[in-house]
Scaffold this motif. Structure first.
Motif, PDB file in Angstrom:
ATOM      1  N   GLU A   1       1.016  -1.238   0.116  1.00  0.00           N
ATOM      2  CA  GLU A   1       0.002   0.100  -0.092  1.00  0.00           C
ATOM      3  C   GLU A   1       0.764   1.221   0.122  1.00  0.00           C
TER       4      GLU A   1
ATOM      5  N   ARG B   1       2.257   1.853  -3.327  1.00  0.00           N
ATOM      6  CA  ARG B   1       1.001   2.456  -4.262  1.00  0.00           C
ATOM      7  C   ARG B   1       0.933   3.914  -4.024  1.00  0.00           C
ATOM      8  N   ILE B   2       1.172   4.345  -2.941  1.00  0.00           N
ATOM      9  CA  ILE B   2       1.022   5.583  -2.685  1.00  0.00           C
ATOM     10  C   ILE B   2       2.359   6.364  -3.360  1.00  0.00           C
TER      11      ILE B   2
ATOM     12  N   SER C   1       1.737   6.790  -6.768  1.00  0.00           N
ATOM     13  CA  SER C   1       0.994   7.753  -7.217  1.00  0.00           C
ATOM     14  C   SER C   1       1.320   9.157  -7.033  1.00  0.00           C
TER      15      SER C   1
ATOM     16  N   ARG D   1       3.165  16.733   0.321  1.00  0.00           N
ATOM     17  CA  ARG D   1       4.072  15.988   0.851  1.00  0.00           C
ATOM     18  C   ARG D   1       5.392  16.106   0.142  1.00  0.00           C
TER      19      ARG D   1
ATOM     20  N   MET E   1      -7.663  26.459  -7.275  1.00  0.00           N
ATOM     21  CA  MET E   1      -6.222  25.987  -7.507  1.00  0.00           C
ATOM     22  C   MET E   1      -5.254  26.871  -6.745  1.00  0.00           C
TER      23      MET E   1
ATOM     24  N   ALA F   1      -5.583  26.401  -2.999  1.00  0.00           N
ATOM     25  CA  ALA F   1      -4.968  24.961  -2.713  1.00  0.00           C
ATOM     26  C   ALA F   1      -3.299  25.471  -2.613  1.00  0.00           C
TER      27      ALA F   1
ATOM     28  N   HIS G   1      -6.330  -1.972 -10.331  1.00  0.00           N
ATOM     29  CA  HIS G   1      -6.854  -0.732  -9.525  1.00  0.00           C
ATOM     30  C   HIS G   1      -7.285   0.323 -10.525  1.00  0.00           C
TER      31      HIS G   1
ATOM     32  N   THR H   1      -7.708  -6.781  -1.189  1.00  0.00           N
ATOM     33  CA  THR H   1      -6.441  -6.077  -1.605  1.00  0.00           C
ATOM     34  C   THR H   1      -6.460  -4.944  -2.425  1.00  0.00           C
TER      35      THR H   1
ATOM     36  N   ARG I   1      -8.360  -2.115  -1.055  1.00  0.00           N
ATOM     37  CA  ARG I   1      -7.862  -1.193  -0.229  1.00  0.00           C
ATOM     38  C   ARG I   1      -6.729  -0.350  -0.786  1.00  0.00           C
ATOM     39  N   GLU I   2      -6.048  -0.933  -1.614  1.00  0.00           N
ATOM     40  CA  GLU I   2      -4.906  -0.327  -2.337  1.00  0.00           C
ATOM     41  C   GLU I   2      -5.469   0.775  -3.136  1.00  0.00           C
TER      42      GLU I   2
ATOM     43  N   ARG J   1      -6.307   3.651  -0.624  1.00  0.00           N
ATOM     44  CA  ARG J   1      -5.149   4.238  -0.484  1.00  0.00           C
ATOM     45  C   ARG J   1      -4.836   5.389  -1.348  1.00  0.00           C
ATOM     46  N   ILE J   2      -4.943   5.154  -2.611  1.00  0.00           N
ATOM     47  CA  ILE J   2      -4.554   6.092  -3.542  1.00  0.00           C
ATOM     48  C   ILE J   2      -5.546   7.227  -3.239  1.00  0.00           C
TER      49      ILE J   2
ATOM     50  N   SER K   1      -4.839   9.389  -0.784  1.00  0.00           N
ATOM     51  CA  SER K   1      -3.499  10.094  -0.974  1.00  0.00           C
ATOM     52  C   SER K   1      -3.810  11.273  -1.652  1.00  0.00           C
ATOM     53  N   MET K   2      -4.985  11.266  -2.310  1.00  0.00           N
ATOM     54  CA  MET K   2      -5.380  12.301  -3.596  1.00  0.00           C
ATOM     55  C   MET K   2      -6.216  13.363  -2.776  1.00  0.00           C
TER      56      MET K   2
ATOM     57  N   ASN L   1      -6.417  17.117  -3.542  1.00  0.00           N
ATOM     58  CA  ASN L   1      -5.114  17.534  -4.279  1.00  0.00           C
ATOM     59  C   ASN L   1      -5.573  18.292  -5.886  1.00  0.00           C
ATOM     60  N   VAL L   2      -5.947  19.359  -6.118  1.00  0.00           N
ATOM     61  CA  VAL L   2      -6.425  19.873  -7.172  1.00  0.00           C
ATOM     62  C   VAL L   2      -5.532  20.075  -8.205  1.00  0.00           C
TER      63      VAL L   2
ATOM     64  N   PRO M   1      -2.857  15.432 -11.409  1.00  0.00           N
ATOM     65  CA  PRO M   1      -3.072  15.315 -12.760  1.00  0.00           C
ATOM     66  C   PRO M   1      -4.299  14.508 -12.789  1.00  0.00           C
ATOM     67  N   ARG M   2      -4.579  13.618 -12.310  1.00  0.00           N
ATOM     68  CA  ARG M   2      -5.631  12.692 -12.398  1.00  0.00           C
ATOM     69  C   ARG M   2      -7.086  13.443 -11.996  1.00  0.00           C
TER      70      ARG M   2
END
Lengths: 240, 240
Positions: A50, A53-54, A57, A83, A166, A169, B10, B46, B49-50, B53-54, B57-58, B78-79, B82-83
């Motif tokens: 996990e 994965r972060i 990302s 971060r 934006m 932010a 994912h 799994t 969960r992953e 987590r992503i 984190s966004m 998190n503006v 990119p996603r």
DNA sequence: GTCCCGCAATGGTGTTACCTTTCGACCCCA
DNA sequence: TGGGGTCGAAAGGTAACACCATTGCGGGAC
């Protein structure tokens, strides 16, 4: 800024590896393995995955079968991720990060002030004037700590009032820059009168809806910043 | 822009939930559960969960024991991710996102051009002039598709040559905006001569190291953009 | 000696099962 | 009415597994 990250096990692992990558201790092309992470931090595979994965990302690593977790070049990092900014500010990349952020401020804040003059609510308009006055009071009395807090509130308010999410932010980041700048001793013992005037000019223009003027006043204000940053290697384009 | 996300499981889950949140179909405060995600997408715990987590984190969700996965308010997204930008551009928030990004461009690109005039390498200087000339040629012949590609290359080059990695990180986003603008039919059938002049002015100033002038020329260039964006609700601060 | 093919080791991918921990909801009793 | 205790839902974390994409090496053919 996410204060989080220490409750869960991920926090520690993420923090450690994130720092090492942004710090350059782990160079682009280096590879890790999940097993290595498990061993090093005493966590289970799930936590390692996990965390990975972060990191993925955030653009710090990629993960490929058979080859492992590869550290990515700085060009593919999400450099706007709070971060990542935080890690770079905390480490040896601090000056470069501070320079980048300062340029970003110089780019964004004038526009934000202009937009705020247009979009701010009535409460925001009165508050910005209050803050301008408060800054003068605190500045003239040399109360640096309180001045810093009010200064942060001032800039945060404008970014939030800009109506552009934006820009908003960036408020946390600007706060960090302002604190960092003070900590680095780039600020005069007592704010110069020009700075106090500049803040009040911005406040007046914003509160009265003169957005051209707000933009220009903020540019003036940031002119001081440009100069103060000079010792860090930020160029002062005062001549051509 | 990450092309990735469809190889692994994912990808699909992240894409779906990310879209729903940024789209507002999942409102702040709504909660999901891992079990729900497993059932809905037919994935294992799994993967669920992953993915979570992503998303966490966004800043799109938070996860708390006993409570589940809570959709967060837009203020904590998190503006700059990119996603997130991509999802907002693809959905009904497109106009707002385009407006924010355009303001960001107007803020950043002049500074980036100025910095590029200072920091660009010799090859970058010659290339920018080439691109300026190429734009004129393509523009006058009305070759819109090629013009767009060259335009993107032009702006990308300047952002990358600015020596500021945060500016450079905006290159992909600017490319998306330029494409989006064309797709939305906000561009004239044939680029106006002023735009062609403006590009060449920027190129000339950058290549000769005149950073004041480069900044100003880019501001001119973006003036056109401001006007073109007006139909989308972007204000034109031409009078005060 | 070189080149190609195929095989085996490696390490992520995805699944399942299971235990632990937390904390919100509900109920009971004062 | 309200304070406190119990219960259970749901995430946190661990473990062990089958699977499969790479890749790099070794052997054989030329």
């Amino acid at each position: 800024m996410s204060r989080a990250g220490f409750e869960s096990r991920h926090g520690a692992v993420l923090e450690a590896i994130g720092r090492e990558i942004t710090e350059g201790e782990l160079a682009p092309g280096d590879t890790l393995t999940l097993e290595g992470m498990q061993g090093r931090f005493g966590v289970s595979r799930t936590v390692a995955r996990e965390t990975m994965r972060i990191l993925e990302s955030m653009g710090l690593v990629t993960s490929r079968r058979r080859v492992g977790i590869t550290v990515q070049d700085a060009a593919s990092w999400n450099v706007f991720d709070p971060r990542v900014i935080w890690w770079r500010l905390a480490g040896s990349g601090r000056d470069a990060q501070l320079r980048s952020l300062t340029e970003l401020r110089i780019a964004v804040e004038p526009l934000a002030a202009g937009a705020a003059a247009y979009y701010a609510s009535a409460e925001q308009r009165t508050r910005i004037v209050e803050l301008g006055a408060r800054l003068r009071g605190l500045g003239e009395r040399g109360l640096l700590a309180d001045f810093l807090d009010a200064d942060i509130a001032f800039h945060t308010l404008l970014l939030e009032a800009s109506g552009n999410e934006m820009f908003a932010a960036l408020a946390d980041v600007v706060a960090v820059v302002l604190r960092g700048r003070t900590r680095l001793g780039l600020m005069p013992q007592q704010p110069v009168p020009e700075a106090l005037d500049a803040h009040e000019n911005v406040a007046a223009a914003v509160s009265s809806g003169q957005y051209r003027k707000a933009e220009e006043a903020m540019r003036d204000l940031l002119g001081e910043v440009r100069d103060a940053m000079a010792p860090l290697g930020v160029d002062d384009p005062s001549l051509d």
